[in-house]
Write a protein that holds these residues in place. Sequence first.
Motif, PDB file in Angstrom:
ATOM      1  N   LEU A 136     -20.527 -39.093   3.493  1.00 43.89           N
ATOM      2  CA  LEU A 136     -21.151 -37.779   3.338  1.00 43.89           C
ATOM      3  C   LEU A 136     -22.668 -37.896   3.408  1.00 43.89           C
ATOM      4  O   LEU A 136     -23.242 -38.930   3.053  1.00 43.89           O
ATOM      5  N   MET A 137     -23.315 -36.832   3.862  1.00 41.68           N
ATOM      6  CA  MET A 137     -24.760 -36.742   3.746  1.00 41.68           C
ATOM      7  C   MET A 137     -25.119 -36.668   2.264  1.00 41.68           C
ATOM      8  O   MET A 137     -24.311 -36.221   1.436  1.00 41.68           O
ATOM      9  N   THR A 143     -20.732 -31.584  -3.459  1.00 45.10           N
ATOM     10  CA  THR A 143     -19.835 -30.455  -3.206  1.00 45.10           C
ATOM     11  C   THR A 143     -18.616 -30.804  -2.379  1.00 45.10           C
ATOM     12  O   THR A 143     -17.660 -30.028  -2.335  1.00 45.10           O
ATOM     13  N   ARG A 144     -18.639 -31.974  -1.728  1.00 43.30           N
ATOM     14  CA  ARG A 144     -17.536 -32.337  -0.846  1.00 43.30           C
ATOM     15  C   ARG A 144     -16.808 -33.580  -1.344  1.00 43.30           C
ATOM     16  O   ARG A 144     -17.397 -34.438  -2.009  1.00 43.30           O
ATOM     17  N   CYS A 145     -15.530 -33.673  -0.988  1.00 45.42           N
ATOM     18  CA  CYS A 145     -14.718 -34.831  -1.367  1.00 45.42           C
ATOM     19  C   CYS A 145     -15.198 -36.063  -0.608  1.00 45.42           C
ATOM     20  O   CYS A 145     -15.365 -36.027   0.615  1.00 45.42           O
ATOM     21  N   ALA A 146     -15.425 -37.159  -1.306  1.00 41.47           N
ATOM     22  CA  ALA A 146     -15.921 -38.379  -0.686  1.00 41.47           C
ATOM     23  C   ALA A 146     -14.885 -39.037   0.210  1.00 41.47           C
ATOM     24  O   ALA A 146     -15.229 -39.906   1.008  1.00 41.47           O
ATOM     25  N   LEU A 217     -24.963 -46.843   3.400  1.00 45.74           N
ATOM     26  CA  LEU A 217     -23.608 -46.908   2.847  1.00 45.74           C
ATOM     27  C   LEU A 217     -22.587 -47.171   3.945  1.00 45.74           C
ATOM     28  O   LEU A 217     -21.656 -47.973   3.767  1.00 45.74           O
ATOM     29  N   LEU A 218     -22.749 -46.517   5.099  1.00 49.66           N
ATOM     30  CA  LEU A 218     -21.817 -46.750   6.202  1.00 49.66           C
ATOM     31  C   LEU A 218     -21.917 -48.188   6.697  1.00 49.66           C
ATOM     32  O   LEU A 218     -20.895 -48.833   6.974  1.00 49.66           O
ATOM     33  N   LEU A 219     -23.134 -48.711   6.783  1.00 48.45           N
ATOM     34  CA  LEU A 219     -23.296 -50.098   7.216  1.00 48.45           C
ATOM     35  C   LEU A 219     -22.677 -51.050   6.200  1.00 48.45           C
ATOM     36  O   LEU A 219     -22.052 -52.056   6.582  1.00 48.45           O
ATOM     37  N   SER A 312     -22.414 -26.950  10.631  1.00 53.33           N
ATOM     38  CA  SER A 312     -23.240 -27.579   9.596  1.00 53.33           C
ATOM     39  C   SER A 312     -22.805 -29.029   9.397  1.00 53.33           C
ATOM     40  O   SER A 312     -21.609 -29.337   9.375  1.00 53.33           O
ATOM     41  N   SER A 313     -23.775 -29.919   9.243  1.00 54.49           N
ATOM     42  CA  SER A 313     -23.487 -31.344   9.107  1.00 54.49           C
ATOM     43  C   SER A 313     -22.945 -31.665   7.721  1.00 54.49           C
ATOM     44  O   SER A 313     -23.533 -31.266   6.713  1.00 54.49           O
ATOM     45  N   LEU A 314     -21.840 -32.391   7.679  1.00 51.74           N
ATOM     46  CA  LEU A 314     -21.241 -32.825   6.420  1.00 51.74           C
ATOM     47  C   LEU A 314     -21.470 -34.316   6.178  1.00 51.74           C
ATOM     48  O   LEU A 314     -21.693 -34.739   5.054  1.00 51.74           O
ATOM     49  N   GLY A 315     -21.393 -35.102   7.230  1.00 52.44           N
ATOM     50  CA  GLY A 315     -21.550 -36.553   7.129  1.00 52.44           C
ATOM     51  C   GLY A 315     -21.464 -37.146   8.525  1.00 52.44           C
ATOM     52  O   GLY A 315     -21.607 -36.433   9.520  1.00 52.44           O
ATOM     53  N   PHE A 316     -21.219 -38.429   8.614  1.00 49.02           N
ATOM     54  CA  PHE A 316     -21.051 -39.043   9.927  1.00 49.02           C
ATOM     55  C   PHE A 316     -20.229 -40.316   9.823  1.00 49.02           C
ATOM     56  O   PHE A 316     -20.107 -40.918   8.752  1.00 49.02           O
TER      57      PHE A 316
END
Length: 410
Positions: A136-137, A143-146, A217-219, A312-316
């Motif tokens: 997530l961003m 607000t969003r589920c991880a 975190l993604l890395l 809208s961007s949520l994550g990547f």
Amino acid sequence: AEESNAAAAARVVCDACGLPPEPSKKLVRCGRCKSAWYHDAACQRKAYPSHKKRCRKAAAAATTTTSTTAIATSNTAATNTTATTSNSMFTVERRPNRGRCMIANRQLDRGARLSSSSDHGDGDSSQFQPIVPPVLMASTRGTRCAHCFGSGAKLMLDGPPPQMRPLLHQFCSNRCMNACRDRAREEEMAAFQFVNRQSQQLQDHPSKVASIGPTALLLYRLICHMIKTDSDCLSDMESHIDELEGADDQDEKDFIRTTAMAAKGLFMCSRMATFAQNSSGIGSEVIDENYLLSAVSKIATNAFTVCDGEGSSLGFGLYPAAAVINHSCEPNLVQTFQYGGTENKPPSLLLTTCRSVADRDQLCIAYTDSRAPAKRRREILLTGYKFLCTCSRCENADSGDDDDDTVTND
């Protein structure tokens, strides 16, 4: 992704003004014919009237040669050395000056959903799966589920108070929380330790704040995945780290270095670090500084931004089977995402044709808003992806024949 233009280093002068590259900078090449080199988009526009006819001839010749070779190759038995991935709808192969490409294996009608049967993920074959769970961003963590990116997240793991957590993993259901409980708990504990160490080192610099961005975190997740599988899942992905070395964009350089070091710091605070030290695999290679710098560049170049229905961007996340798709200002694919719901799985990528596609045509998406003015599109592509776009739409805009405000993907 577009193939690297590292050969520009050997180029002496700009085709527009006849001057050599500026100190510590490299020339960039024409994105269509690949045979002309310029300082920037301004030089390219200046040379356009005289270069236009030669550019189209060179591009047409390259396309004809490529198509003939590709067709001959596809008619050869399983000894096809060009194709690297294939299924009934598309194949992945290398084409001159374009690097790896996604090529249609047959005619596709508008609205066709690509099958990901060549992908290694589980579930619906029309869904492309990420290498590791997307992140997530920072703005959507609360607000969003991880895990599934669904809304209404409120459940969280036991541990420090929320205000003390650098990574605030929240979940929309017990199923999502249980699906990644061990990984999420390990990430939160490692992040807590890492930020505390960094905060102590930054006590004399009150303007600096220790934090962990989504790219770091993604890395970190990718590092853990590669050590567990003892394989480099980023080896085939394009990186623009070489082009950045000669550029004067200090902000981008600082971001890449800071992100790489944050991912390494997070890893060194995790239990996986002990496992890697006791292993004879690739652990030491994937936490090497140069490797990490290149890995951040690969994420920036190949990751997909996960968006909701309103854009809208949520994550990547990184979707390997789709990372080979090149850019076009007139794309024939559109990407959407499936997330949330009752499946309790990380977001999956859906690719749908937005126009009919002929057999052996290249499948492309738009790396930027295709409705934006040509000048803006080129700026974004040059800055973020290190190539100058000279597609027909951009060329028509140069000659005043393109009305960007009326272009659609229908």
